[in-house]
Design an enzyme around this catalytic site. Structure first.
Site, PDB file in Angstrom:
ATOM      1  N   TYR A  60       0.827  -1.212   0.000  1.00  0.00           N
ATOM      2  CA  TYR A  60       0.000   0.000   0.000  1.00  0.00           C
ATOM      3  C   TYR A  60       0.862   1.263   0.000  1.00  0.00           C
ATOM      4  CZ  TYR A  60      -3.178   3.651   1.333  1.00  0.00           C
ATOM      5  OH  TYR A  60      -3.892   4.816   1.346  1.00  0.00           O
ATOM      6  N   TRP A  88       1.156   5.677  -1.682  1.00  0.00           N
ATOM      7  CA  TRP A  88       0.849   6.668  -2.715  1.00  0.00           C
ATOM      8  C   TRP A  88       1.841   6.661  -3.867  1.00  0.00           C
ATOM      9  CZ3 TRP A  88      -2.202  11.409  -3.259  1.00  0.00           C
ATOM     10  CH2 TRP A  88      -3.421  11.309  -2.576  1.00  0.00           C
TER      11      TRP A  88
END
Ligand code: PGD
Length: 747
Positions: A109, A111
């Site tokens: 996970y 950005w």
């Protein structure tokens, strides 16, 4: 003057030019409000915290795979690419043949960076899928609670977030904006994947509405607003009391409830028995009862939009404020009317309320994962610490897999996860941890094998975010740092060693992939798109505009039978029989007030998104560093709380609770409610025992889910105390690389 090289980022499109050996950053000419984060880019690009060469934890090199403490301050040995890739490929092969592919955690996970091709997770997922599969993760740290709840209540989370009522519609029609969590301007500069025009700051200025700012922080709305300084985590009590006033004074819209909703009766009973009235709520939320009643009456006589930021669901019982706000909006009967109803995420992300294009963009297919095992994303530490244990999730009982290898590219769990001292214990359990990173983040320092990744300015790509107005050619502007490679090239090297090179690369270089993905998109685009070479040369392509005026659930309101919601009833579920049927005490069948219980620590910490960087990205950059106090992350606190503790503005303080402690720099401010302190997330974790010397609030947050329904991240709040730190604070070490040995010295 040379033409700037175009690029884009999660915080905006911009150009770069070399000026006497220095990188000059130039905002995009069409951007009316460029992000302050641009000021971090040049200083972070070649910062000494970059990873220059592949590196292996010394104990891993000496003793091979296996559980180990993985201290952040252990030495790493720099090795050549071939040795590093051989090691990783051999380990992937060992784990999949001895424990099965389920034992590889590839959720990864984070950005990462803008760019449609070099998106780190997409690349990793595609590779691991071809290598036999991996345990994945679902949902996000950002919105993980709502993503599970909203389908039960309004049938769809996508629509609420991506097709929210647009700002021009709100500016023209809304008379009263009741903003739970406000509309924090710092977050609207960011949209995943890129943004060319930052229009939200301008839209906010054009609002005609009166604004009720319901937040412990006055800074959560950038303009004039009536501030209701609520006690953190008690918004549901206020919402229930507003609903109670509407119902008990007959101000609710019965016609709307009958036609568009199900399950009002049990909720009404709940409101009226042991009444959830304004006097009851005042004692919980700290807003005077008269003010609550007066606000409810104004809401009933105005065109009212109720908004809830995503931060409100990032807490224990985070489903409740979202569900209660929808119930409250249903009582007002304005859902689907221009300027009325509810919205979720205004001020949480730049694209919510945006009116840019909604069409498809070129994308890299992630392929198929042959392993079906997944975890809700925020359960990573539970998974590593409790293999085989059963847990609840959205009506299902799932079991944690036994993970032997963790593979991370494009994320920083030692930034984003809660209770970092617990995460360190969890990271000691697998046999191997592999990380691709441009920087020596805390996650890289807790890994075994660290592979240096390029940053966006060091590779060719193209990028565009949701509702972005442009597709930007992201041309390589500078040479890769040290020996850094693109994630794609790293994975292609592994694919060759594991016998899936042809399937992974499909015979294309990165540049050929760009042309291939663009051309495939061009062929199906419903508007004229120039050939790739023309786009690449021009540096950008303006996309056809979206609809400026849109109202969430307009079609449902116009025709509830013809355009039903995707809930079991086709209507708004104020009570959900499905959720009630799960029998969860921490998320029953309709919105309720759940008391988080007592805690000995007197202050409530808000650990929110930073204004000086993106999550942990760019923390070494100039803007982020300029905000630090004696090198520590600023902690805002009310002067009354500070003076009670002998703390002065600018002091280094120790913030602590039973889970851990961090140092921070005190900033005194009357813009927050007494009893509340605020410390943004994202200061790079710098552990000295259980203390983070740099100011990462996730040493203090609890690793508990929002509820058994969603298992979402609940990291926005923590109970803490604060004391002055006397003496010389220990130095911040995390902005320099760890101790690096050369291969010869190590052997
Ligand atoms: P980033 O700092 O963006 O944080 O958590 P997330 O992990 O997304 O990490 C991305 C990493 O990817 C960076 O270290 C960056 O260097 C690296 N990277 C960038 N580009 C590339 C690339 O091309 N290749 C590779 N290999 N790496 C790259 C964010 C998460 O934090 C989110 S979204 C939210 S909303 C949460 N919010 C909170 C909160 O409100 N409160 C608390 N306490 N905690 C939170 N954590 C969550």
């Amino acid at each position: 003057m040379t033409r700037p090289t175009p690029t884009t980022s999660h915080w905006g499109a911009f150009g770069v030019r070399m000026n006497r050996g220095e990188v000059e950053v130039i905002p995009h000419p069409a951007d009316p409000a460029p992000s302050p984060l641009l000021g971090n880019v040049a200083s972070a690009l070649r910062h000494p915290a970059r990873v220059a060469r592949p590196a292996v934890r010394r104990s891993r090199l000496e003793h091979g795979p296996g559980p180990r403490p993985r201290a952040a301050d252990e030495e790493f040995v720099e090795v050549g690419w071939d040795e590093a890739l051989d090691l990783v490929a051999a380990e992937l092969d060992r784990v999949r043949s001895t424990s099965g592919n389920e034992a590889i955690f590839g959720g990864s996970y984070g950005w990462a960076s803008a760019g449609r091709f070099h998106h780190a997770q997409s690349q990793l997922h595609r590779f691991l899928g071809l290598a036999g599969g991996y345990t994945s993760s679902r949902n996000s740290y950002s919105l993980g609670t709502s993503l599970v709840l909203l389908p039960h209540v309004v049938g769809d989370s996508e629509q609420v977030v991506r097709r929210a009522s647009t700002w021009p519609t709100i500016a023209e029609n809304t008379e009263l904006l009741v903003a739970f969590g406000g509309v924090p301007e710092k977050n609207v500069y960011v949209t995943p994947g890129g943004v060319t025009r930052h229009v939200t700051p301008g839209h906010l200025k054009s609002l005609r509405a009166d604004v009720a700012l319901i937040s412990p922080l006055r800074t959560d709305f950038p303009l004039d607003a009536r501030w209701y300084p609520i006690r953190p985590g008690t918004d549901v009590a206020l919402m229930l009391a507003l609903a109670h006033t509407l119902v008990s004074e007959g101000l609710h819209d019965r016609g709307f409830l009958d036609r568009y909703c199900v399950g009002f009766a049990p909720f009404e009973r709940y409101l009226l028995t042991e009444p959830k009235d304004a006097d009851w709520a005042a004692g919980i939320c700290g807003i005077p009862a008269d003010g609550i009643r007066e606000l409810a009456r104004r809401m009933a006589r105005s065109r009212t939009l109720i908004t809830v930021t995503w931060s409100l669901q990032r807490i224990r019982y985070g489903e409740q404020p979202v569900w209660a706000a929808i119930a409250l909006a249903a009582l007002l009967g304005q859902i689907g009317l221009p300027g009325g109803g509810f919205g979720h995420g205004y001020g949480s992300m730049g694209d919510v309320g945006g009116h840019g294009p909604t069409g498809r963009l070129p994308y890299l297919p992630q392929g198929r994962d042959p392993v079906s095992t997944f975890i809700p994303v925020a359960r990573i530490a539970d998974m590593l610490l409790h293999p085989g244990e059963a847990y609840d999730y959205d009506g299902q009982t799932l079991k944690y897999p036994d993970i032997r290898l963790v593979y991370w590219a494009g994320g920083n769990p030692f930034h984003h996860h809660q209770d970092l001292n617990r995460l360190r214990r969890a990271f000691a359990r697998p046999d191997t941890i592999v990380v691709h990173e441009p920087y020596w983040t805390a996650t890289a320092r807790h890994a075994d094998i660290v592979l240096p990744a390029t940053s966006t300015l060091e590779r060719d790509d193209f990028g565009s975010g949701r509702r972005d107005t442009h597709l930007i050619a992201m041309r390589r502007a500078v040479e890769p740092y040290g020996e850094a490679r693109d994630d794609y090239d790293i994975l292609a090297g592994l694919a060759a060693r594991l016998g899936v090179y042809d399937e992974f690369t499909e015979g294309r270089t990165a540049r050929q992939w760009l042309e291939h993905l663009y051309t495939a998109w061009r062929e199906t685009a419903p508007f004229p798109v120039p050939p790739f070479a023309e786009f690449w040369e021009a540096g950008e392509l303006e996309l056809p505009p979206g609809h400026e005026r849109e109202t969430l659930f307009e079609r449902f309101r116009a025709d509830p039978e013809g355009s039903p919601l995707r809930t079991p009833s086709g209507r708004i579920e104020i009570t959900s029989a499905t959720v009630a049927g799960f029998g969860y005490d921490d998320c029953p069948g309709h919105p309720v007030w759940l008391d988080p219980g007592p805690d000995p620590h007197p202050l409530l910490l808000i650990a929110n998104q930073p204004s000086t960087r993106l999550h942990s990205q760019l923390d070494p950059g100039a803007v982020s560093q300029a905000s630090k106090i004696s090198g520590r992350e600023p902690l805002r606190m009310h002067p009354s709380d500070a003076s009670a503790r002998g703390i002065a503005d600018g002091d280094v303080v120790r913030v602590f609770n039973d889970r851990g402690a961090c140092l921070a720099g005190a900033v005194l401010s009357e813009d927050l409610r007494p009893g509340v302190v605020q410390l943004a997330t994202g200061a790079w974790y710098d552990p000295l025992g259980d203390l983070c010397v740099h100011g990462n609030p996730n040493v203090l947050t609890a690793d508990v889910p929002s509820s058994r329904l969603s298992q979402g991240c609940a990291g926005q709040h923590a109970r803490v105390d604060v004391e002055r730190f006397d003496g010389d604070p220990p130095p911040v070490t995390v902005l320099a690389p760890p101790r690096l040995l050369s291969r010869e010295v190590a052997s």
